[in-house]
Design an enzyme around this catalytic site. Structure first.
Site, PDB file in Angstrom:
ATOM      1  N   CYS A 125       6.658   5.169 -12.665  1.00  0.00           N
ATOM      2  CA  CYS A 125       6.716   5.646 -11.273  1.00  0.00           C
ATOM      3  C   CYS A 125       7.810   6.698 -11.164  1.00  0.00           C
ATOM      4  CB  CYS A 125       6.984   4.498 -10.304  1.00  0.00           C
ATOM      5  SG  CYS A 125       7.075   5.079  -8.601  1.00  0.00           S
ATOM      6  N   CYS A 128      10.204   5.977  -8.031  1.00  0.00           N
ATOM      7  CA  CYS A 128      11.223   4.917  -8.176  1.00  0.00           C
ATOM      8  C   CYS A 128      11.958   5.016  -9.511  1.00  0.00           C
ATOM      9  CB  CYS A 128      10.591   3.541  -8.046  1.00  0.00           C
ATOM     10  SG  CYS A 128       9.595   3.330  -6.582  1.00  0.00           S
ATOM     11  N   HIS A 138       2.877   1.413  -6.771  1.00  0.00           N
ATOM     12  CA  HIS A 138       3.752   2.061  -5.790  1.00  0.00           C
ATOM     13  C   HIS A 138       3.029   2.122  -4.450  1.00  0.00           C
ATOM     14  CE1 HIS A 138       7.075   4.623  -4.535  1.00  0.00           C
ATOM     15  NE2 HIS A 138       6.160   5.260  -3.816  1.00  0.00           N
ATOM     16  N   CYS A 139       3.684   1.656  -3.392  1.00  0.00           N
ATOM     17  CA  CYS A 139       3.087   1.727  -2.051  1.00  0.00           C
ATOM     18  C   CYS A 139       3.650   2.940  -1.334  1.00  0.00           C
ATOM     19  CB  CYS A 139       3.370   0.459  -1.259  1.00  0.00           C
ATOM     20  SG  CYS A 139       2.789   0.599   0.445  1.00  0.00           S
ATOM     21  N   CYS A 142       5.410   1.817   2.083  1.00  0.00           N
ATOM     22  CA  CYS A 142       6.725   1.173   1.908  1.00  0.00           C
ATOM     23  C   CYS A 142       7.671   2.057   1.084  1.00  0.00           C
ATOM     24  CB  CYS A 142       6.578  -0.175   1.220  1.00  0.00           C
ATOM     25  SG  CYS A 142       5.523  -1.314   2.105  1.00  0.00           S
ATOM     26  N   CYS A 145       7.932   0.471  -5.292  1.00  0.00           N
ATOM     27  CA  CYS A 145       6.983  -0.221  -6.155  1.00  0.00           C
ATOM     28  C   CYS A 145       6.948  -1.703  -5.767  1.00  0.00           C
ATOM     29  CB  CYS A 145       7.385  -0.059  -7.619  1.00  0.00           C
ATOM     30  SG  CYS A 145       6.820   1.503  -8.315  1.00  0.00           S
ATOM     31  N   CYS A 153      -1.072  -4.049   4.363  1.00  0.00           N
ATOM     32  CA  CYS A 153      -1.873  -4.545   5.479  1.00  0.00           C
ATOM     33  C   CYS A 153      -1.278  -4.115   6.818  1.00  0.00           C
ATOM     34  CB  CYS A 153      -1.961  -6.068   5.409  1.00  0.00           C
ATOM     35  SG  CYS A 153      -2.900  -6.749   6.767  1.00  0.00           S
ATOM     36  N   CYS A 159       3.539  -5.044   3.044  1.00  0.00           N
ATOM     37  CA  CYS A 159       2.759  -5.002   1.820  1.00  0.00           C
ATOM     38  C   CYS A 159       2.412  -6.429   1.434  1.00  0.00           C
ATOM     39  CB  CYS A 159       3.582  -4.375   0.702  1.00  0.00           C
ATOM     40  SG  CYS A 159       2.820  -2.898   0.066  1.00  0.00           S
TER      41      CYS A 159
HETATM   42 ZN   LIG Z   1       7.417   3.337  -7.127  1.00  0.00          ZN
HETATM   43 ZN   LIG Z   2       3.362  -1.212   1.530  1.00  0.00          ZN
END
Ligand SMILES: [Zn+2]
Ligand SMILES: [Zn+2]
Length: 335
Positions: A125, A128, A138-139, A142, A145, A153, A159
């Protein structure tokens, strides 16, 4: 800069809208059921007490699981998966992509990582600056990771991943139970209002909508819950159901499927008494998962689960290279 910060702030506020909507619907349903139905419509005291008792059990369990699904922070990878200062420098100074790839492969040899990117490279990632553990993604909402990420959601504004997947499943179960209980007890009064056996009052409006809303949520939640039951049985996350995890031998949808019982235990834990309560009982620490293709003796999670537990706890102070003492990090990863 100030504009983007302002936008982010607005985005953060707006992201709570679905949670506020659900909370308002639930609060209204509480008022409609307890006051309009039980206190103003029911005449039989025994029925009233029984309805109120069961209703409150369902309501409390629903609120508790919803709260836990929303406010349990998602787990992120430990420092062990982050590049050390020297590795980072080496990686960033290197301009040749092939050499960069090899640097990551060398670092990953010290880590229990079995999945790869679609290209076969180590999953890294950039955002990060860490090597992603298996099942970690990874989100973008948010901006970090998330271990065993399932999906982000909007209805819980969080998450759904390793730390709260059990809570999310329980939240779905208790929502369905709440809807079923409301629909089944309200239905006869709905009919009585309909055939005008009961006087026309504002309770009629609330009872009618209570049934309608409960049935609507029941249908949509049942589909979602059914899908997640299938995912738990197969040990897949929503992301993995859409895109199979890639192992050294290629993509394998069932790579983490270790049989129905063990898949279930991974999410709910060994202690059956706690299965129905939103307390964390999932197995492991979210960084390592048993593989279908590895024998139990070589399996990091099953062979040394206690050690992983200790390891996770002391990770704050761990320095690079400590992982060499770990039995499971010596598993060879072919490049
Ligand atoms: Zn990440
Ligand atoms: Zn998330």
């Amino acid at each position: 800069m100030a504009l983007s910060r302002g936008l982010k702030c607005c985005q953060r506020i707006f992201s709570w809208i679905p949670v506020v909507i659900i909370s308002c619907v639930v609060l209204w349903s509480y008022y409609a059921y307890v006051f309009e139905l039980c206190f103003f419509t029911l005449r039989n005291t025994l029925e009233k007490v029984a309805y109120l008792l069961v209703f409150h059990v369902c309501f409390i369990m629903f609120c508790w699981t919803y709260w836990k699904a929303i406010f349990t922070p998602p787990s992120t990878p430990t420092k062990k998966f982050q590049l050390s200062y020297s590795d980072k420098e080496r990686y960033e100074m290197e301009e040749r992509p092939d050499v960069q790839k090899q640097i990551l492969i060398d670092i990953a040899k010290k880590l229990p990582i079995f999945t790869r990117a679609q290209s076969g490279a180590i999953r890294f990632c950039d955002h990060c600056q860490l090597i992603k553990p298996d099942r970690c993604h990874h989100c973008s909402v948010c901006e970090t990771c998330i271990l065993k990420m399932d999906h982000h959601c909007p209805w819980v504004n969080n998450c759904v991943g390793f730390s709260n997947y059990k809570f999310f499943l329980l939240f779905l179960s208790y929502s369905i139970l709440y809807c079923v209980f409301i629909s089944s007890t309200v239905f006869q009064y709905f009919l009585k209002f309909w055939v005008e056996e009961l006087p026309n009052s504002h309770a009629k409006f609330h009872v009618l909508f209570l049934l309608f809303v409960a049935l609507m949520f029941f249908v949509s939640l049942t589909f979602l819950f059914g899908y997640h039951c299938w995912l738990v049985a197969k040990n897949r996350s929503t992301l993995e159901a859409f895109s199979a995890p890639v192992f050294q031998n290629g993509p394998d949808r069932d790579g983490f499927n270790v049989g129905f019982r063990r898949n279930l235990l991974q999410v709910f834990g060994e202690d059956k008494k706690l299965w129905l309560f939103p307390v964390f009982t999932s197995q492991g620490d979210g960084h390592y998962f048993p593989l279908r293709t590895l024998s139990e003796s070589r399996n990091p999670l099953l062979a040394s689960e206690e050690r992983w537990g200790e390891d996770g706890g002391s990770d704050e102070d761990s320095t690079d290279g400590e992982g060499d003492n770990d039995p499971s990090v010596n598993i060879e990863i072919e490049s």
